[in-house]
Write a protein that holds these residues in place. Structure first.
Motif, PDB file in Angstrom:
ATOM      1  N   SER A   2      63.666  52.548 -58.002  1.00  0.00           N
ATOM      2  CA  SER A   2      63.588  53.978 -57.716  1.00  0.00           C
ATOM      3  C   SER A   2      62.142  54.397 -57.923  1.00  0.00           C
ATOM      4  N   VAL A   3      61.562  55.025 -56.904  1.00  0.00           N
ATOM      5  CA  VAL A   3      60.154  55.404 -56.979  1.00  0.00           C
ATOM      6  C   VAL A   3      59.933  56.698 -56.200  1.00  0.00           C
ATOM      7  N   LYS A   4      58.981  57.468 -56.656  1.00  0.00           N
ATOM      8  CA  LYS A   4      58.609  58.713 -55.987  1.00  0.00           C
ATOM      9  C   LYS A   4      57.437  58.402 -55.055  1.00  0.00           C
ATOM     10  N   VAL A   5      57.560  58.805 -53.784  1.00  0.00           N
ATOM     11  CA  VAL A   5      56.476  58.669 -52.813  1.00  0.00           C
ATOM     12  C   VAL A   5      56.285  60.045 -52.188  1.00  0.00           C
ATOM     13  N   GLY A   6      55.179  60.671 -52.502  1.00  0.00           N
ATOM     14  CA  GLY A   6      54.980  62.048 -52.059  1.00  0.00           C
ATOM     15  C   GLY A   6      56.073  62.923 -52.645  1.00  0.00           C
ATOM     16  N   ASP A   7      56.742  63.682 -51.792  1.00  0.00           N
ATOM     17  CA  ASP A   7      57.840  64.545 -52.235  1.00  0.00           C
ATOM     18  C   ASP A   7      59.201  63.847 -52.202  1.00  0.00           C
ATOM     19  N   GLU A   8      59.214  62.591 -51.804  1.00  0.00           N
ATOM     20  CA  GLU A   8      60.476  61.869 -51.614  1.00  0.00           C
ATOM     21  C   GLU A   8      60.807  60.981 -52.813  1.00  0.00           C
ATOM     22  N   SER A   9      62.094  60.935 -53.147  1.00  0.00           N
ATOM     23  CA  SER A   9      62.605  60.016 -54.166  1.00  0.00           C
ATOM     24  C   SER A   9      63.282  58.868 -53.420  1.00  0.00           C
ATOM     25  N   VAL A  10      62.696  57.689 -53.512  1.00  0.00           N
ATOM     26  CA  VAL A  10      63.148  56.540 -52.741  1.00  0.00           C
ATOM     27  C   VAL A  10      63.924  55.585 -53.645  1.00  0.00           C
ATOM     28  N   PHE A  11      65.121  55.226 -53.218  1.00  0.00           N
ATOM     29  CA  PHE A  11      65.988  54.293 -53.929  1.00  0.00           C
ATOM     30  C   PHE A  11      66.175  53.071 -53.039  1.00  0.00           C
ATOM     31  N   VAL A  12      65.921  51.875 -53.597  1.00  0.00           N
ATOM     32  CA  VAL A  12      65.951  50.642 -52.816  1.00  0.00           C
ATOM     33  C   VAL A  12      66.888  49.627 -53.455  1.00  0.00           C
ATOM     34  N   VAL A  13      67.752  49.044 -52.640  1.00  0.00           N
ATOM     35  CA  VAL A  13      68.618  47.932 -53.046  1.00  0.00           C
ATOM     36  C   VAL A  13      68.667  46.943 -51.885  1.00  0.00           C
ATOM     37  N   HIS A  14      69.232  45.777 -52.134  1.00  0.00           N
ATOM     38  CA  HIS A  14      69.447  44.855 -51.017  1.00  0.00           C
ATOM     39  C   HIS A  14      70.688  45.275 -50.235  1.00  0.00           C
ATOM     40  N   GLY A  15      71.744  45.575 -50.950  1.00  0.00           N
ATOM     41  CA  GLY A  15      72.962  46.053 -50.296  1.00  0.00           C
ATOM     42  C   GLY A  15      74.184  45.197 -50.531  1.00  0.00           C
ATOM     43  N   HIS A  16      73.982  43.940 -50.924  1.00  0.00           N
ATOM     44  CA  HIS A  16      75.134  43.051 -51.137  1.00  0.00           C
ATOM     45  C   HIS A  16      76.005  43.517 -52.301  1.00  0.00           C
ATOM     46  N   GLU A  17      75.403  44.121 -53.310  1.00  0.00           N
ATOM     47  CA  GLU A  17      76.183  44.607 -54.458  1.00  0.00           C
ATOM     48  C   GLU A  17      76.870  45.941 -54.173  1.00  0.00           C
ATOM     49  N   HIS A  18      76.573  46.527 -53.020  1.00  0.00           N
ATOM     50  CA  HIS A  18      77.171  47.808 -52.633  1.00  0.00           C
ATOM     51  C   HIS A  18      78.046  47.673 -51.386  1.00  0.00           C
ATOM     52  N   ASP A  19      78.296  46.423 -50.972  1.00  0.00           N
ATOM     53  CA  ASP A  19      79.205  46.131 -49.853  1.00  0.00           C
ATOM     54  C   ASP A  19      78.818  46.884 -48.576  1.00  0.00           C
ATOM     55  N   VAL A  20      77.501  46.911 -48.260  1.00  0.00           N
ATOM     56  CA  VAL A  20      77.017  47.706 -47.132  1.00  0.00           C
ATOM     57  C   VAL A  20      77.470  47.196 -45.767  1.00  0.00           C
ATOM     58  N   LYS A  21      77.969  45.982 -45.713  1.00  0.00           N
ATOM     59  CA  LYS A  21      78.468  45.484 -44.423  1.00  0.00           C
ATOM     60  C   LYS A  21      79.778  46.159 -44.029  1.00  0.00           C
ATOM     61  N   ARG A  22      80.450  46.762 -44.995  1.00  0.00           N
ATOM     62  CA  ARG A  22      81.712  47.472 -44.728  1.00  0.00           C
ATOM     63  C   ARG A  22      81.543  48.974 -44.632  1.00  0.00           C
ATOM     64  N   SER A  23      80.772  49.529 -45.577  1.00  0.00           N
ATOM     65  CA  SER A  23      80.669  50.981 -45.682  1.00  0.00           C
ATOM     66  C   SER A  23      79.440  51.327 -46.511  1.00  0.00           C
ATOM     67  N   LEU A  24      78.931  52.531 -46.318  1.00  0.00           N
ATOM     68  CA  LEU A  24      77.816  53.010 -47.138  1.00  0.00           C
ATOM     69  C   LEU A  24      78.289  53.914 -48.270  1.00  0.00           C
TER      70      LEU A  24
END
Length: 163
Positions: A63-85
């Protein structure tokens, strides 16, 4: 504000070097780089651990702040992104993210969910679904412009979303 996002490079150092050299306020790698945490190419990148990354020193999320944006980054496998967000959207809410970056599916795309921008840059080496290998460029002004480029730096697709 301009950020560059790549994912799923799977050991291909040439694409990481090419994309990391592009000018941006921040550059993110959404995992499966298959590079160790001390590899010189990923120095200066915000990078997370994917399911194919062996180096356990890479963080599972960033999790990092870039300008006014709060950016959250993951790979996605631990959040089952192939099925749903859905699971990823809950994690993003916990982090109070305005932008969520993820990979894993090797399919590029961008969409707004509950006022939060979700972007998958695709894969720089192993695209799926008959698509080209891609990375993403996000420009945040009054709107979000998400542009997907191939490895020849040619525009493949672009999405403009209201904040």
């Amino acid at each position: 504000m301009k950020i560059i996002v790549l994912s799923d490079s799977h050991g291909d150092t040439a694409t990481v070097q090419q994309i990391a050299a592009l000018p941006a306020d921040a550059t993110f790698h959404c995992g499966d780089s298959e590079l160790p945490v001390d590899h010189p190419l990923i120095k200066g990148l915000h990078i997370v651990r994917g399911n194919c990354d062996r180096d356990r020193q890479l963080p599972a999320s960033v999790s990092v702040k870039v300008g006014d944006e709060s950016v959250f980054v993951v790979h996605g496998h631990e959040h089952d992104v192939k099925r749903s967000l859905l699971a990823l959207s809950y994690a993003a809410a916990e982090q109070q993210a305005s932008i969520v970056l993820f990979g894993h599916s090797h399919l590029y795309g961008a969409e707004m969910i509950g006022g939060v921008l979700f972007v998958n840059p695709g894969s720089t080496t192993q695209p799926r679904g008959g698509r080209e290998a891609t990375y993403a460029v996000i420009e945040a002004e009054e709107t979000y412009t998400v542009s997907f480029y191939n490895m020849n730096n040619q525009l493949v697709d672009q999405t403009v979303l209201e904040k």
